[in-house]
Design an enzyme around this catalytic site. Structure first.
Site, PDB file in Angstrom:
ATOM      1  N   HIS A   1     -18.659 -10.898   8.834  1.00  0.00           N
ATOM      2  CA  HIS A   1     -19.208 -11.971   7.989  1.00  0.00           C
ATOM      3  C   HIS A   1     -18.107 -12.922   7.529  1.00  0.00           C
ATOM      4  CE1 HIS A   1     -17.636  -9.523   4.709  1.00  0.00           C
ATOM      5  NE2 HIS A   1     -17.886 -10.504   3.866  1.00  0.00           N
TER       6      HIS A   1
ATOM      7  N   LYS B   1     -10.652  -0.823  10.134  1.00  0.00           N
ATOM      8  CA  LYS B   1      -9.715   0.285   9.927  1.00  0.00           C
ATOM      9  C   LYS B   1      -9.396   0.897  11.272  1.00  0.00           C
ATOM     10  CE  LYS B   1      -7.776   2.161   6.228  1.00  0.00           C
ATOM     11  NZ  LYS B   1      -7.300   1.403   5.058  1.00  0.00           N
TER      12      LYS B   1
ATOM     13  N   HIS C   1       7.366 -10.118  -0.413  1.00  0.00           N
ATOM     14  CA  HIS C   1       7.878  -9.280  -1.489  1.00  0.00           C
ATOM     15  C   HIS C   1       6.717  -8.726  -2.317  1.00  0.00           C
ATOM     16  CE1 HIS C   1      11.537 -11.663  -0.616  1.00  0.00           C
ATOM     17  NE2 HIS C   1      12.169 -10.558  -0.985  1.00  0.00           N
TER      18      HIS C   1
ATOM     19  N   ASN D   1       3.277   6.663  -0.922  1.00  0.00           N
ATOM     20  CA  ASN D   1       3.484   5.294  -1.372  1.00  0.00           C
ATOM     21  C   ASN D   1       2.603   4.942  -2.568  1.00  0.00           C
ATOM     22  OD1 ASN D   1       4.508   2.539  -1.116  1.00  0.00           O
ATOM     23  ND2 ASN D   1       2.441   2.038  -0.440  1.00  0.00           N
TER      24      ASN D   1
ATOM     25  N   TYR E   1       4.578   2.706 -12.394  1.00  0.00           N
ATOM     26  CA  TYR E   1       4.067   1.659 -13.279  1.00  0.00           C
ATOM     27  C   TYR E   1       3.381   2.242 -14.515  1.00  0.00           C
ATOM     28  CZ  TYR E   1       5.125  -1.774  -9.660  1.00  0.00           C
ATOM     29  OH  TYR E   1       5.775  -2.573  -8.757  1.00  0.00           O
TER      30      TYR E   1
ATOM     31  N   ARG F   1       6.178   3.280 -16.865  1.00  0.00           N
ATOM     32  CA  ARG F   1       6.793   2.138 -17.543  1.00  0.00           C
ATOM     33  C   ARG F   1       5.916   1.614 -18.677  1.00  0.00           C
ATOM     34  NH1 ARG F   1       8.748  -1.460 -12.328  1.00  0.00           N
ATOM     35  NH2 ARG F   1      10.197   0.075 -11.440  1.00  0.00           N
TER      36      ARG F   1
ATOM     37  N   SER G   1       7.221 -19.744   2.505  1.00  0.00           N
ATOM     38  CA  SER G   1       7.137 -18.698   1.492  1.00  0.00           C
ATOM     39  C   SER G   1       6.692 -19.289   0.161  1.00  0.00           C
ATOM     40  CB  SER G   1       8.497 -18.014   1.327  1.00  0.00           C
ATOM     41  OG  SER G   1       9.466 -18.950   0.904  1.00  0.00           O
TER      42      SER G   1
END
Length: 538
Positions: free
Chosen positions: A125, A166, A249, A294, A302, A305, A432
């Site tokens: 789609h 996938k 990045h 990962n 995170y 932190r 970039s």
């Protein structure tokens, strides 16, 4: 090439007069029939996705049948309208194309081995299709079809204009040398290219379990040397590449960062925090992560932190816990040095951590980890799905009944595909982020400081008044870097999507059933794409 056939499920009929608040009565009839899954058995991964879709479809179909047409549009007869709506919704369910390939490679010891790979394209789609490629001994046709289905609706939830796809290769990458993995990857890329299952405008793979930037660079290079030869956008055929080959990045940590932002958005909501008996905010919340790959690693970093405390980590070869907290950076360093989390000096061995006491459980490993067998013993108040499909339908039902908040994969781990979209845009635009505006923003900020200084001097008339930027402003004065732009775009995407899900859950009185809200939001967006495009049947 195989055409994927859909597994049929019973769909309840909705009278035209039914109200959204009473749809739940009809939803309860959406169940897997005993002929498709044995009594007491868990459904397959594909069946899981279809069950969740069918549950949400009940709401979506009623809404579409009853919503008014735009002003000036002639309303079609009810039966014709009903048939078209149901036809489009039926089209969303099965995978449109599935590829299965087998090819030989020569191992380093001289032996030959047959390799099996798959690629599923769930929906066209939107173009291109988008989805990762995983290397795992558990990869099969059912898994890639289910993951491709999830990708379609995941992209829709976060407004990424891709169809779902996938792929996977049925190998354990730890059992192959780097040379062997390169052979396998490049040959698989060739097979995909020959069947038009890869290309910047057709199908764009990305890293997944067992793959990373190295494998993506091999795939991009193989495509560039064959079907993509001479194509200026050839390297946009793959995302998750190294920076020097057009990567972006922030892509490596994107999925984990998205998990963090998703949890943060719901815990910052006083309504949802109170619904599960927690104080708003992440500070001092305890969490356990299943899978320190990962996604799990970056989610852990995170959350740590933000002031949350990691009290346990689960891995395939062992689990560790520390009620006082585990430092994710120290654990990462230990794992890189030793290849395992077992024996980490900052924690002790543990068992059954999935069922341990904590505020947040982050399943970031494989699918179908939380089932009807262990769900009643899960004590976490929030289940944050960092992995794809970790919760079965029966487990999901148990969590809702027990007043536990499940943040679904459909929303929570969409950070990866969101940043992949940014990378794809960077490759298509051939520039970039930030490069065209960096110098301009820096000069504008200095002009702003100069303007403030002159205004103060003119007002007070007492000679020069120095105006110095604060530390925070000094860090931003040069303008946003590519990493800053990516992080900002991801945070905005997750926040906006969370608000959409909350509004949907409130509209349909879904309570803690955020998964159904996510499917409703996604299905409506996919439907609108088909409808506006004038979708017709053969």
């Amino acid at each position: 090439m195989l055409r994927a056939s859909s597994v049929r499920f019973m769909r309840p009929s909705l009278p035209g007069s039914i109200k959204p608040a009473s749809i739940a009565k009809t939803v309860s009839s959406v169940r897997l029939s005993s002929t498709e899954a044995g009594q007491g058995e868990e459904p397959s991964f594909t069946q899981m996705c279809e069950l969740f879709l069918d549950k949400a479809r009940t709401y979506v179909e009623h809404r579409l049948l009853t919503r008014p047409e735009p002003p000036g549009t002639k309303r079609a007869p009810h039966e014709n309208r009903k048939h078209k709506i149901r036809g489009i919704l039926d089209t969303m369910k099965p995978c449109q194309d599935v590829l299965s390939v087998t090819f030989p490679i020569k191992r380093d010891n001289g032996e030959y081995e047959m390799i099996r790979g798959y690629r599923a394209q769930h929906s066209h789609h939107r173009k291109p299709c988008k989805g990762g490629i995983r290397y795992s001994g558990d990869v099969d046709l059912d898994e890639v079809k289910a993951l491709a289905t999830l990708m379609t609706f995941k992209c829709a939830v976060v407004d990424v204009p891709f169809g779902g796809a996938k792929g996977g290769i049925r190998i354990d990458p730890r059992e192959y040398s780097e040379i062997e993995l390169e052979k396998i990857t490049r040959r698989f890329a060739m097979e995909l290219a020959k069947k038009n299952f890869i290309g910047p405008g057709m199908d764009v793979p990305a890293p997944d379990m067992g793959t990373g930037a190295r494998e993506m660079s091999w795939m991009a290079d193989s495509y560039d040397m064959t079907l993509g030869f001479g194509n200026l956008n050839a390297y946009a055929s793959v995302t998750g590449k190294p920076i020097h080959l057009g990567g972006i990045h922030g892509r490596v940590s994107a999925t984990g960062r998205g998990v963090f932002h998703g949890i943060q958005n719901f815990l910052d909501s006083e309504k949802y925090a109170n619904m599960v008996g927690l104080e708003p905010g992440l500070k001092d919340k305890t969490f356990i992560v299943q899978g320190f790959g990962n996604v799990g690693l970056h989610s852990c970093r995170y959350l740590h932190r933000a002031g949350a405390r990691c009290v346990g980590v689960i891995e395939r070869d062992g689990s560790i816990e520390n009620p006082e907290g585990i430092d994710p950076k120290e654990l990462e360093n230990y794992m890189l040095e030793n290849g395992t989390i077992v024996g980490f000096p900052g924690a002790k061995p543990a068992e059954n951590l999935l069922e341990a006491q904590c505020d947040i459980l982050v399943p970031a490993a494989n699918e179908k980890q939380l089932t009807k067998k262990n769900a009643p013993r899960i004590k976490a108040k929030i289940i944050a799905e960092g992995a794809n499909g970790p919760t079965t339908p029966e487990a999901d039902k148990i969590f809702i009944e027990n007043k536990q908040l499940v943040l679904p994969d459909l929303y929570l781990n969409a950070g990866g595909v969101t940043v992949s979209y940014f990378e794809w845009l960077k490759n298509i635009n051939h520039v970039s982020f930030g490069r065209l505006t960096w110098k301009y923003e820096k000069e504008s900020n200095y002009h702003l400081l100069e303007s403030v200084q002159k205004s103060l001097e003119n007002h007070f008339g007492s000679g020069p008044i120095p105006v110095r930027p604060s530390t925070a402003f000094q860090e931003q004065i040069s303008g946003a870097s590519e990493r800053d732009i990516v992080h900002s775009g991801l945070e905005f995407t997750m926040e906006r999507s969370a608000k959409q899900l909350m509004r949907c859950a409130e509209e349909y009185n879904l309570g803690l059933d955020i998964r159904t809200a996510a499917y409703i939001v996604a299905m409506e967006k996919v439907y609108n794409t088909y409808h506006v495009a004038g979708f017709t049947f053969a």
